[in-house]
Structure formats: C-alpha cells, structure tokens
Enzyme design. Structure first.
Site, short mmCIF file in Angstrom:
data_model
loop_
_atom_site.label_atom_id
_atom_site.label_comp_id
_atom_site.label_asym_id
_atom_site.label_seq_id
_atom_site.Cartn_x
_atom_site.Cartn_y
_atom_site.Cartn_z
N ARG A 93 79.18 32.19 116.06
CA ARG A 93 78.80 32.01 117.46
C ARG A 93 79.22 33.23 118.27
NH1 ARG A 93 77.09 27.31 119.54
NH2 ARG A 93 76.71 25.76 117.97
N ASP A 153 71.74 17.52 126.96
CA ASP A 153 72.70 16.64 126.27
C ASP A 153 72.77 15.29 126.99
OD1 ASP A 153 74.49 18.97 124.66
OD2 ASP A 153 73.65 19.58 126.57
N ARG A 156 69.74 13.18 126.29
CA ARG A 156 69.83 12.57 124.96
C ARG A 156 70.80 11.39 124.98
NH1 ARG A 156 70.07 18.49 122.03
NH2 ARG A 156 67.83 18.73 121.73
N HIS A 180 78.19 23.38 127.15
CA HIS A 180 77.01 23.01 126.36
C HIS A 180 77.34 23.47 124.94
CE1 HIS A 180 73.00 22.57 124.83
NE2 HIS A 180 72.93 23.85 124.53
#
Ligand code: NAD
Length: 318
Positions: A93, A153, A156, A180
C-alpha cells in the site's frame, strides 16, 4: 435570464473514470463533461463510446469530449480518479501511496493553474492520504476538496443491515467512519431503522434478527476485496458514490454524507483527512457534523487518525 450550465471534468479515464462518466451522464443534471487522461487515446475512446446514443429516448444530449486542464477553468466539479490501484497482493500500500501522492501533486498543480473555484471530488487511493496531499500540497480551499472516503463503505453497510432485516437500505441509518481502509469502523451507537435502535426495532416488529457486529463490519470491509477477486477491479459502486455526491452538490441538497475531509479540531483532531459525516451543498463541504460517538467509537476514530498520521509521516508529508 441566463440558465446555468453544469460542467464536470473527470481526470482519469480508467475503470473508475469511465464508469463515473457513464454515471454522471445518466444523472441528467450535467450539460458538459470533459475527460482527461495522460493516455489521450484512452480518453478519446471512452468519449466516443458513450457519445453515440443521444438519439435514444431519455439519453441526454450533452457535450462530452476528451480535453485538457484548460477545461477546468469554468468547471463546477472536478472528479479525480487518476492513478493505479494495487496491481497484486505483492504490491505494498505504501508503494501505491508514493505513486499516487506524486500523481495528485502534479494534477493539483495543473488544476490550480486554471481554477480554485471548482469543487474537487477525490477517488484515487489510498483515499485519505491522497485527499490530505491534494489539500496540503496545493493550499486549495479546504471545504472544496471532498474525498469519497467511507461513503461507499457506508452504503454497503446499510445494504447489508437492510437485507438482514428485510428493509430498504434507505431506511437504515448509521455510518462507517474513519479511514477508507483497514481501520474503518461502524458507529453502532447511531444505527437505527425508522428512528429506532436495532434492538427496539426487533422488539416492536417481533423479529429475532441476531446480529454479529464484527461479522457485519468484516463483511462490509471485505466487499471491495471480493469484487476485485472476482472481476479484477471495482468501479460501479464508486461511480455511484460520485454520482450521489455530484447530485448533492449540483442540487445544493445539504445532504449529510460521510466523506473524507481535512479535520479542523473535530474530536480534538486536526491536520489529518478522514471520514466523518458532512453537510454537502453547492459550496462543497458546508459544515462537518461531529456526531456523538460512544467512548469505544471515539477510540477507534483516534486509532484511525494515528494510523493515517504514521503513513503521512512515512511519506514525509508531515
Ligand atoms: P485504472 O488503472 O483503470 O485507471 C487509472 C487511469 O489513470 C489510467 O487511465 C491512467 O492512464 C490514468 N492516469 C495515471 N496517471 C495520470 C495522470 N498523472 N494524469 C492523468 N491520468 C493519469 O485504475 P482504476 O481502476 O480506474 O482506479 C483509479 C483509482 O481509483 C485507483 O487509485 C483506485 O485504487 C481508486 N479507487 C478508489 C475507490 C474508492 O472507494 N475511493 C474505489 C475504486 C477505485
């Protein structure tokens, strides 16, 4: 009397940029869309692909073209979807963060050569790091930079809960906040259906839905990985999230949506971007809404901020 034309520029014509282009056309609130990509041919191809159905009923006849940063001059909204995603599990990342911070630095300097008026929606990952860098490296007005953050998010999360209770997700409230990414958390203390906490809703409706909160959170956070595992990338969900934000901005809705912004003292935090609920209007972030969190949720927010701070320090952005 003059009518206002709404113009949106999308930077990045990849999987997310092209789905966003399509979602914004279908919103039918925009009269001009310009797509910019370092790969000009790709941008031109996407524009050609979506441009030839205007004879169909309900297809808005709007101007769409592949353009340059000069097109930002009179844009109302600029959506930034440029830059790679994590290519495979072996890529860190941090290496994505280094690449995309460099990309956002260049894009912001190209945009600010033409405007400091447009509202900028950031989609590029790692979202909170890129949102922070976009603001810090350009000095762009803070309230005009909106990171999509935990908006998707949260959508969802609400859908998962709605399905468990057999209720439309629109009637389920509650947020995923913070980063996030891996340290995102659910605000269980604020979750309600029809204004009632879940246990009260269960009692009133005589339903016996047993919730495993950590399973719901893991499922919420895992959806993106599941999609990438099955189709290689995600694009429609995030495009729908940009469409939702664009609508709130263009119609001056003052909708409360969880988005990433550089905090200025909320929860004792400043100089860090992460998601909290914000009022979205035609000014961008009209105000943050520092909802009351439980002690445990506040600790999770601080943990998220500490985690993001350590990445910003590693990137020498602080
Ligand atoms: P992609 O590789 O399909 O497309 C990226 C595009 O950016 C390419 O067309 C590339 O040419 C272009 N690009 C790269 N550098 C550029 C520059 N300096 N100027 C202009 N264009 C440039 O990637 P994608 O799947 O479309 O994803 C784009 C970004 O969105 C990634 O960072 C991804 O992680 C992120 N994303 C975020 C969310 C979210 O919830 N925030 C969801 C999905 C994807």
């Amino acid at each position: 009397m003059e009518f206002m034309n709404n113009k949106i520029v999308i930077v990045g014509a990849g999987m997310v940029g092209s789905a966003t282009l399509s979602a914004l056309i279908n919103l039918s609130l925009v009269s001009e869309i310009v797509l910019i990509d370092m790969n000009q041919e790709k941008a031109e191809g996407e524009v050609l692909d979506v441009s030839h159905t205007t004879s169909f009923t309900y297809s808005p006849n709007i101007q769409i073209k592949a353009g340059t940063y000069a097109d930002c001059k009179d844009a109302h909204i600029i959506v930034i979807t440029a830059g790679p995603s994590i290519a495979d599990a072996n890529e860190s990342r941090m290496s994505l963060a280094v690449q995309n911070v460099n990309i956002i630095k260049n894009i912001m300097s190209s945009i600010t050569a033409y405007t400091r008026e447009a509202i900028i929606i950031i989609v590029t990952n790692p979202l909170d790091i890129v949102t922070y860098a976009a603001q810090k490296l350009s000095g762009y007005p803070l309230h005009k930079i909106i990171g999509t953050g935990t908006l998707l998010d949260t959508a969802r999360f609400r859908r998962i809960l709605g399905k468990k209770y057999g209720i439309d997700a629109k009637n389920v409230h509650g947020y995923i906040l913070g980063e996030h990414g891996e340290t995102a958390f659910a605000t269980w203390s604020l979750v309600d259906i029809a204004g009632m906490p879940l246990e009260v809703f269960n009692a009133v409706m005589d339903t016996q839905v047993a919730l495993d909160c950590s399973q719901v959170l893991n499922e919420t956070k895992g959806i993106g990985f599941d999609i990438v595992g099955k189709k290689g990338y995600t694009n429609y969900g995030i495009a729908g999230s940009v469409q939702r934000l664009a609508k709130a901005i263009l119609l001056n809705e003052k909708s409360i949506l969880p988005v990433s912004t550089v905090l200025n003292g909320e929860y004792g935090l400043r100089d860090i971007a992460l998601s909290i609920p914000c009022i979205i209007s035609n000014r961008g972030i009209e105000r943050t809404v520092p909802v009351i969190l439980s002690e445990d949720e506040l600790a999770q927010l601080i943990y998220s901020a500490d985690h993001l701070n350590s990445i910003l320090q590693e990137l020498q952005l602080k």
